[in-house]
Design a protein around this motif. Sequence first.
Motif, PDB file in Angstrom:
ATOM      1  N   LEU A 216       0.891  -1.039  -0.108  1.00  0.00           N
ATOM      2  CA  LEU A 216      -0.164  -0.034   0.068  1.00  0.00           C
ATOM      3  C   LEU A 216       0.969   1.211   0.182  1.00  0.00           C
ATOM      4  O   LEU A 216       2.069   1.218   0.082  1.00  0.00           O
ATOM      5  N   ASP A 217       0.477   2.536  -0.309  1.00  0.00           N
ATOM      6  CA  ASP A 217       0.884   3.688  -0.093  1.00  0.00           C
ATOM      7  C   ASP A 217       0.957   4.349   1.392  1.00  0.00           C
ATOM      8  O   ASP A 217      -0.177   3.954   1.883  1.00  0.00           O
ATOM      9  N   ILE A 218       1.944   5.104   1.839  1.00  0.00           N
ATOM     10  CA  ILE A 218       1.737   5.584   3.049  1.00  0.00           C
ATOM     11  C   ILE A 218       1.147   7.212   2.872  1.00  0.00           C
ATOM     12  O   ILE A 218       1.804   7.893   2.370  1.00  0.00           O
ATOM     13  N   SER A 219      -0.058   7.179   3.497  1.00  0.00           N
ATOM     14  CA  SER A 219      -0.901   8.471   3.208  1.00  0.00           C
ATOM     15  C   SER A 219      -1.079   8.984   4.727  1.00  0.00           C
ATOM     16  O   SER A 219      -0.816  10.230   4.937  1.00  0.00           O
ATOM     17  N   ASP A 220      -1.476   8.090   5.669  1.00  0.00           N
ATOM     18  CA  ASP A 220      -1.917   8.442   6.705  1.00  0.00           C
ATOM     19  C   ASP A 220      -1.058   8.466   8.114  1.00  0.00           C
ATOM     20  O   ASP A 220      -1.314   8.653   9.178  1.00  0.00           O
ATOM     21  N   GLY A 221       0.160   7.714   7.464  1.00  0.00           N
ATOM     22  CA  GLY A 221       1.319   7.479   8.539  1.00  0.00           C
ATOM     23  C   GLY A 221       1.527   6.073   8.342  1.00  0.00           C
ATOM     24  O   GLY A 221       0.571   5.120   8.245  1.00  0.00           O
ATOM     25  N   LEU A 222       2.859   5.602   8.281  1.00  0.00           N
ATOM     26  CA  LEU A 222       3.359   4.254   8.359  1.00  0.00           C
ATOM     27  C   LEU A 222       2.753   3.389   9.375  1.00  0.00           C
ATOM     28  O   LEU A 222       2.169   2.185   8.843  1.00  0.00           O
TER      29      LEU A 222
END
Length: 326
Positions: A216-222
Motif C-alpha cells: 500500500l502507499d503511506i498517506s495516513d502514516g506508516l
Amino acid sequence: MLSCIVPGEFQLIQQFFQREQAEQPAAGVVLGIGDDCALLQIPEGKQLAVSVDTLVSGVHFPEGAEPALIAERALRTNLSDLAAMGAEPLWFTLALTLPQAEEQWLREFSRGLFACAKRYGIALIGGDTTAGPLSVSIQVMGAVTPGQALRRDGANLGDFILVTHSVGDGAAALASLQGRVSFSGDDHAYLHERFYRPEPRLQASARIRPFASAALDISDGLVADLQHICTASDLGAVIDVEALPLSSALVAYPDRTQAYEWALSGGDDYELCFTVAPENMPDIAMLIAQGQLQASVIGEMVAGNRVICEYEGQPFSLAKQGYEHF
C-alpha cells in the motif's frame, strides 16, 4: 462533464481543460470531455483499477497555496494509489469546487495539472465544477493484469516489511509550512518539493510486483497504514525504528525522537510499504544493489493483530498512530 458554475464560466473551463486535453488524445478514449459520460476502451486482458481522493484547502494543503502546486499535489497523490496496486496510469476525472472562477487561478492550475499528467502518461477525460470552499477531487483509473494487483491481504507470517526511499518528509514539510518548526534553506526547499510534488512510485511498483506479497502507499502514516495490511492479512507487525530510512533533512534535525514520530505517524509520504517473503528477498536485494529500487527493510510480519514499534529492543510509544480524518 466539466459543467459550468455560472453562465460565462463554461468558456474558462473549455479553454483551460477541454481544449488542452483535446490537443493530447489518449489511447482508449473513445469519447472524452464534453458529453454526459466519457466512453473508454479498457486494454484487452487487463482489469481496471480505480481510486478517488479529495483535497480540501486548509486541510490537505495550506490556504493560499500556488494553484499549479495544488494541481500537482492532487494528481500525484492519487497516482500513488495506482502505484500501491501495481497499476499503470490510464485516465482521470477532475471535480473542482471553487469559491470563484478566476481566470489566472485556472490558468495556473491547468498548467500544473497537464504538466503532471503528461509526465505520468495519464489523460483527463471529464469531471465537474461547482461553487463553494476550494477543494479538488480526482478519480484515477489504471490497468493491471488479472492476478497481479498488489493487495493488502497477501502478507504472510515471517515476511519482511520494506518501505521505499525515505519516510517522515511529508509531516516534517507540513510542520515547516505551518511555521511550527524551521529548517535550513536547502532542507526547507527539499521538504517543500516533497510536500507539493510527492513522487508516485510507479516504477518501484512495477519492479516489486513479481515479488511483493502485499503493498500500500503511506498517506495516513506508516503505522496506521501498515495496520491495514495487518488487519487484511490477519497478522501483526514489528517495526525496528532504528531501521527507518530518513532523509538528510530529518537526519540533521536536532530532535531525533520527533523525526521518528514524523516517520511513523506523520503521513503524507506517499512511499510504498510492502511485504516480501524470505525466499523472494534475494531478488529484491539484487534490484536494490543494481540501483533499480531504493527500499529499506524496516521490520517483519509476526503473529498478532497490531503494529508494534521497537527502538533498541524496547517499545517505542507514539502520541498518535497516524492521521485521523474525523
